[in-house]
Design a protein around this motif. Structure first.
Motif, PDB file in Angstrom:
ATOM      1  N   LEU A 323     -12.632  65.281  91.161  1.00 58.09           N
ATOM      2  CA  LEU A 323     -12.146  66.257  92.491  1.00 58.09           C
ATOM      3  C   LEU A 323     -10.511  66.260  92.361  1.00 58.09           C
ATOM      4  O   LEU A 323     -10.071  65.192  92.178  1.00 58.09           O
ATOM      5  CB  LEU A 323     -12.781  65.781  93.713  1.00 58.09           C
ATOM      6  CG  LEU A 323     -12.550  66.645  94.947  1.00 58.09           C
ATOM      7  CD1 LEU A 323     -12.930  68.006  94.968  1.00 58.09           C
ATOM      8  CD2 LEU A 323     -13.046  65.742  96.258  1.00 58.09           C
ATOM      9  N   SER A 324      -9.910  67.582  92.730  1.00 59.72           N
ATOM     10  CA  SER A 324      -8.505  67.558  93.095  1.00 59.72           C
ATOM     11  C   SER A 324      -8.332  66.805  94.301  1.00 59.72           C
ATOM     12  O   SER A 324      -8.889  66.960  95.395  1.00 59.72           O
ATOM     13  CB  SER A 324      -8.055  68.996  92.937  1.00 59.72           C
ATOM     14  OG  SER A 324      -6.696  68.907  93.098  1.00 59.72           O
ATOM     15  N   PHE A 325      -7.440  65.772  94.165  1.00 62.45           N
ATOM     16  CA  PHE A 325      -7.015  65.195  95.318  1.00 62.45           C
ATOM     17  C   PHE A 325      -6.403  65.849  96.512  1.00 62.45           C
ATOM     18  O   PHE A 325      -6.591  65.732  97.692  1.00 62.45           O
ATOM     19  CB  PHE A 325      -6.003  63.879  95.155  1.00 62.45           C
ATOM     20  CG  PHE A 325      -5.633  63.065  96.235  1.00 62.45           C
ATOM     21  CD1 PHE A 325      -6.541  61.879  96.781  1.00 62.45           C
ATOM     22  CD2 PHE A 325      -4.378  62.907  96.606  1.00 62.45           C
ATOM     23  CE1 PHE A 325      -6.124  61.344  97.885  1.00 62.45           C
ATOM     24  CE2 PHE A 325      -3.766  62.134  97.770  1.00 62.45           C
ATOM     25  CZ  PHE A 325      -4.870  61.356  98.363  1.00 62.45           C
ATOM     26  N   PRO A 326      -5.366  66.756  96.234  1.00 57.57           N
ATOM     27  CA  PRO A 326      -4.843  67.681  97.252  1.00 57.57           C
ATOM     28  C   PRO A 326      -6.030  68.432  97.921  1.00 57.57           C
ATOM     29  O   PRO A 326      -5.640  68.734  99.357  1.00 57.57           O
ATOM     30  CB  PRO A 326      -4.085  68.635  96.435  1.00 57.57           C
ATOM     31  CG  PRO A 326      -3.725  67.963  95.150  1.00 57.57           C
ATOM     32  CD  PRO A 326      -5.009  67.098  94.935  1.00 57.57           C
ATOM     33  N   ASP A 327      -7.344  68.614  97.394  1.00 56.61           N
ATOM     34  CA  ASP A 327      -8.156  69.359  98.067  1.00 56.61           C
ATOM     35  C   ASP A 327      -8.784  68.462  99.285  1.00 56.61           C
ATOM     36  O   ASP A 327      -9.557  68.748 100.142  1.00 56.61           O
ATOM     37  CB  ASP A 327      -9.308  69.753  97.231  1.00 56.61           C
ATOM     38  CG  ASP A 327      -9.023  70.661  96.340  1.00 56.61           C
ATOM     39  OD1 ASP A 327      -7.814  71.506  96.276  1.00 56.61           O
ATOM     40  OD2 ASP A 327      -9.556  71.061  95.109  1.00 56.61           O
ATOM     41  N   THR A 328      -8.411  67.238  99.342  1.00 49.91           N
ATOM     42  CA  THR A 328      -8.974  66.312 100.132  1.00 49.91           C
ATOM     43  C   THR A 328      -8.029  66.267 101.614  1.00 49.91           C
ATOM     44  O   THR A 328      -8.263  65.549 102.532  1.00 49.91           O
ATOM     45  CB  THR A 328      -9.192  64.934  99.721  1.00 49.91           C
ATOM     46  OG1 THR A 328      -8.177  64.454  99.413  1.00 49.91           O
ATOM     47  CG2 THR A 328     -10.198  64.905  98.700  1.00 49.91           C
ATOM     48  N   SER A 333      -1.881  71.261  98.775  1.00 45.85           N
ATOM     49  CA  SER A 333      -0.675  71.247  98.231  1.00 45.85           C
ATOM     50  C   SER A 333       0.818  70.821  98.631  1.00 45.85           C
ATOM     51  O   SER A 333       1.726  70.267  98.145  1.00 45.85           O
ATOM     52  CB  SER A 333      -0.521  72.564  97.044  1.00 45.85           C
ATOM     53  OG  SER A 333      -0.428  73.571  97.602  1.00 45.85           O
ATOM     54  N   VAL A 334       0.899  71.378 100.017  1.00 43.52           N
ATOM     55  CA  VAL A 334       1.881  71.298 100.843  1.00 43.52           C
ATOM     56  C   VAL A 334       2.147  69.732 101.004  1.00 43.52           C
ATOM     57  O   VAL A 334       3.353  69.101 100.848  1.00 43.52           O
ATOM     58  CB  VAL A 334       1.971  72.144 101.986  1.00 43.52           C
ATOM     59  CG1 VAL A 334       3.154  71.722 102.809  1.00 43.52           C
ATOM     60  CG2 VAL A 334       1.894  73.513 101.858  1.00 43.52           C
ATOM     61  N   ILE A 339       4.386  64.098  99.627  1.00 40.55           N
ATOM     62  CA  ILE A 339       4.188  62.840  99.293  1.00 40.55           C
ATOM     63  C   ILE A 339       4.800  62.659  97.925  1.00 40.55           C
ATOM     64  O   ILE A 339       5.356  61.293  97.874  1.00 40.55           O
ATOM     65  CB  ILE A 339       2.548  62.583  99.302  1.00 40.55           C
ATOM     66  CG1 ILE A 339       2.063  62.999 100.434  1.00 40.55           C
ATOM     67  CG2 ILE A 339       2.445  61.212  98.695  1.00 40.55           C
ATOM     68  CD1 ILE A 339       0.399  62.790 100.501  1.00 40.55           C
ATOM     69  N   THR A 340       4.783  63.372  96.953  1.00 38.05           N
ATOM     70  CA  THR A 340       5.400  63.140  95.775  1.00 38.05           C
ATOM     71  C   THR A 340       6.617  63.133  95.421  1.00 38.05           C
ATOM     72  O   THR A 340       7.397  62.563  94.808  1.00 38.05           O
ATOM     73  CB  THR A 340       4.595  63.779  94.481  1.00 38.05           C
ATOM     74  OG1 THR A 340       4.498  65.236  94.791  1.00 38.05           O
ATOM     75  CG2 THR A 340       3.040  63.437  94.464  1.00 38.05           C
ATOM     76  N   ASP A 341       7.194  64.363  95.986  1.00 35.66           N
ATOM     77  CA  ASP A 341       8.768  64.489  96.068  1.00 35.66           C
ATOM     78  C   ASP A 341       9.638  63.858  96.793  1.00 35.66           C
ATOM     79  O   ASP A 341      10.797  63.896  96.610  1.00 35.66           O
ATOM     80  CB  ASP A 341       8.931  66.083  95.946  1.00 35.66           C
ATOM     81  CG  ASP A 341       8.105  66.882  95.195  1.00 35.66           C
ATOM     82  OD1 ASP A 341       7.890  66.346  94.186  1.00 35.66           O
ATOM     83  OD2 ASP A 341       8.161  68.174  95.066  1.00 35.66           O
ATOM     84  N   LEU A 352      -7.154  63.430 106.434  1.00 33.12           N
ATOM     85  CA  LEU A 352      -7.821  63.661 105.189  1.00 33.12           C
ATOM     86  C   LEU A 352      -9.305  64.348 105.634  1.00 33.12           C
ATOM     87  O   LEU A 352      -9.789  64.011 106.596  1.00 33.12           O
ATOM     88  CB  LEU A 352      -8.217  62.171 104.897  1.00 33.12           C
ATOM     89  CG  LEU A 352      -9.137  61.944 103.547  1.00 33.12           C
ATOM     90  CD1 LEU A 352      -8.104  62.270 102.355  1.00 33.12           C
ATOM     91  CD2 LEU A 352      -9.618  60.650 103.537  1.00 33.12           C
ATOM     92  N   ILE A 353      -9.681  65.264 104.609  1.00 32.18           N
ATOM     93  CA  ILE A 353     -10.998  65.965 105.073  1.00 32.18           C
ATOM     94  C   ILE A 353     -11.856  65.303 104.218  1.00 32.18           C
ATOM     95  O   ILE A 353     -11.966  65.118 103.163  1.00 32.18           O
ATOM     96  CB  ILE A 353     -10.750  67.393 104.535  1.00 32.18           C
ATOM     97  CG1 ILE A 353      -9.718  68.386 105.260  1.00 32.18           C
ATOM     98  CG2 ILE A 353     -12.011  68.267 104.883  1.00 32.18           C
ATOM     99  CD1 ILE A 353      -9.522  67.935 106.815  1.00 32.18           C
ATOM    100  N   THR A 354     -13.028  64.932 104.912  1.00 28.58           N
ATOM    101  CA  THR A 354     -14.029  64.311 104.481  1.00 28.58           C
ATOM    102  C   THR A 354     -15.050  65.113 103.752  1.00 28.58           C
ATOM    103  O   THR A 354     -14.877  66.435 103.962  1.00 28.58           O
ATOM    104  CB  THR A 354     -14.898  63.338 105.367  1.00 28.58           C
ATOM    105  OG1 THR A 354     -15.812  64.215 106.372  1.00 28.58           O
ATOM    106  CG2 THR A 354     -13.993  62.488 106.241  1.00 28.58           C
TER     107      THR A 354
END
Length: 471
Positions: A323-328, A333-334, A339-341, A352-354
């Motif tokens: 599963l793509s982590f941004p989908d949670t 992606s925003v 978080i990463t940049d 976090l969406i369960t």
């Protein structure tokens, strides 16, 4: 001593066979019977009634046999006809010719020629060679296919040998059923202080000190089935050196085989410290209250601890793997870009969406793993009241009050004015936080807040933030 049978064939007047039966005997004894004149003209044609593949060839009668022969067969037939008519010695017993009859006939026949003793006529008895030719073709095709398979096998054998010997790591193939070594490369032979020929078909267990075959193979199979890649440590029989064995199981022609990668274990205090640290980190990952997620370079989940599974309301990693982590994350992606940049922000607060659509307030920290192994994310559950706590931020505009002073305004102004002033305070703080999180990237800040870029500029001017950022 003569018998009645020999008398039957040796009578001067010929064997006592009735003429009405002789033709049938000749027809069934051969597939094709031709009576030719000395010049090769076909006088009579008889075909075997049991061989329907020959068809109707009665139109051959009265024509020369060479009219129905392939060019390469004409010389064979005419030469043998001449030799038979002259009763020459040393002539061949049989010849194989190819018949042609327009587009209808094209097949080989094996002939024997016999003198009839009447007017120089010659009897040709032929056997249809097509079944033999088809069988030969099938054998040739089978031989070609077999050679092709052998060639492919030799190619793969060569590649296998090159790869096996090119590896600096000791590699051993072990038959699970017998526990014997199927193959080993030169690095393994050097590690075991034995020749490759001596290792082949020897018991794998005998290369290690104090190991029983059944128990040792069971431990290797369990290690191969363990996804954590746990190694089996054992001392070598010849020098006592400890080695780590990392097995991988596969099936070959229905038989289970272990590919064992073997290397020497490190010694000294450094190894002890690393092992101790590894054990502590493993305990922290397994038993810690913070959720830990590992993703690949495409941010797809590959592993997570029990705390994250509990947070996502799932029982195992199976429904989350891939599963793509941004989908949670609430803003997808925003959130991931921030978080990463933006490494200097530390923990980043989001939701976090369960699995079942509910949300959990969390703080996330991202760590890039070395050697292209992906990323690691640490998530902490901030509880339901986290987003409502007092931020302690003062308003710069005259007349604004903090959220903690809302009760002090009761009675001094209507409720509508109090709520409006609190809304402005909250709105200003959210805009400041978004601009700070995005390193003053106003496009990203507008996307994070769900505003258009023009609306964001209006609010920046309203609260005096635009001039402060530009200065």
């Amino acid at each position: 001593m003569n018998t009645r049978e020999s008398d039957f064939w040796n009578e001067r007047s010929g064997p006592r066979i009735a003429p009405e039966y002789l033709g049938n005997i000749v027809a069934t004894a051969a597939d094709l019977a031709l009576v030719l004149s000395e010049g090769g003209t076909v006088i009579s044609v008889t075909t075997n009634p049991l061989n329907s593949a020959l068809g109707q060839i009665g139109h051959w009668e009265g024509r020369n046999i060479t009219d129905f022969l392939a060019p390469d067969s004409v010389a064979k037939v005419t030469g043998l006809l001449t030799a038979v008519a002259a009763n020459a010695a040393g002539r061949p017993d049989a010849i194989e010719v190819n018949h042609i009859d327009g587009g209808a006939w094209d097949f080989p026949v094996r002939y024997t020629m016999h003198l009839t003793g009447r007017d120089g006529r010659i009897l040709m008895l032929g056997r249809d060679m097509r079944p033999v030719a088809e069988l030969q073709q099938r054998l040739v095709r089978a031989q070609l296919a077999l050679e092709k398979d052998y060639e492919g096998q030799r190619v793969f054998e060569t590649r296998y040998r090159v790869l096996l010997e090119a590896s600096n790591e000791a590699l051993v193939l072990v038959d699970v059923g017998t526990g014997r070594i199927l193959d080993a490369n030169s690095a393994a032979a050097k590690l075991f202080h034995a020749g490759q020929a001596a290792l082949s078909n020897s018991a794998f267990t005998q290369e290690f000190e104090g190991r029983k075959r059944a128990d040792f193979l069971d431990s290797l199979i369990r290690a191969a089935e363990d996804e954590s890649g746990q190694a089996v440590v054992a001392p070598l029989r010849r020098n006592g050196q400890e080695v780590a064995i990392r097995p991988s199981a596969f099936r070959n022609a229905g038989e289970r085989v272990l590919l064992c990668r073997i290397h020497r274990t490190e010694s000294g205090p450094t190894t002890s410290v690393k092992q101790d640290l590894s054990d502590r980190l493993a305990a922290l990952y397994t038993n810690g209250s913070d959720a830990i997620v590992f993703t690949d370079d495409d941010y797809r989940i590959v592993q997570a601890n029990d705390a994250f599974l509990t947070m996502m309301d799932v029982d195992s990693i199976a429904p989350l793997r891939g599963l793509s982590f941004p989908d949670t994350l609430a803003r997808g992606s925003v959130d991931l870009k921030v978080i990463t940049d933006t490494s200097q922000i530390g923990a980043y607060a989001t939701r976090l969406i369960t699995r079942f659509g509910s949300s959990v307030s969390v703080e996330i920290v991202c760590v890039a793993l070395p050697d292209g192994q992906g990323q690691g994310f640490v998530l902490r559950d901030m509880g339901r009241g986290t987003m409502l706590r007092d931020t302690g931020v003062d308003a710069d505009m005259p007349g604004d009050a903090g959220l903690g002073n809302a009760t002090a305004l009761v009675g001094s102004a209507p409720l509508r004015d109090i709520v409006a002033s609190m809304t402005d305070v909250v709105e200003k703080q959210c805009i400041e936080a978004a601009v700070e999180l995005t390193n003053n990237n106003r496009v990203a800040a507008a996307e994070m807040l769900g505003l258009s870029r023009q609306s964001l500029y209006v609010k920046l001017r309203k609260y005096g933030l635009l001039q402060r950022d530009e200065s």
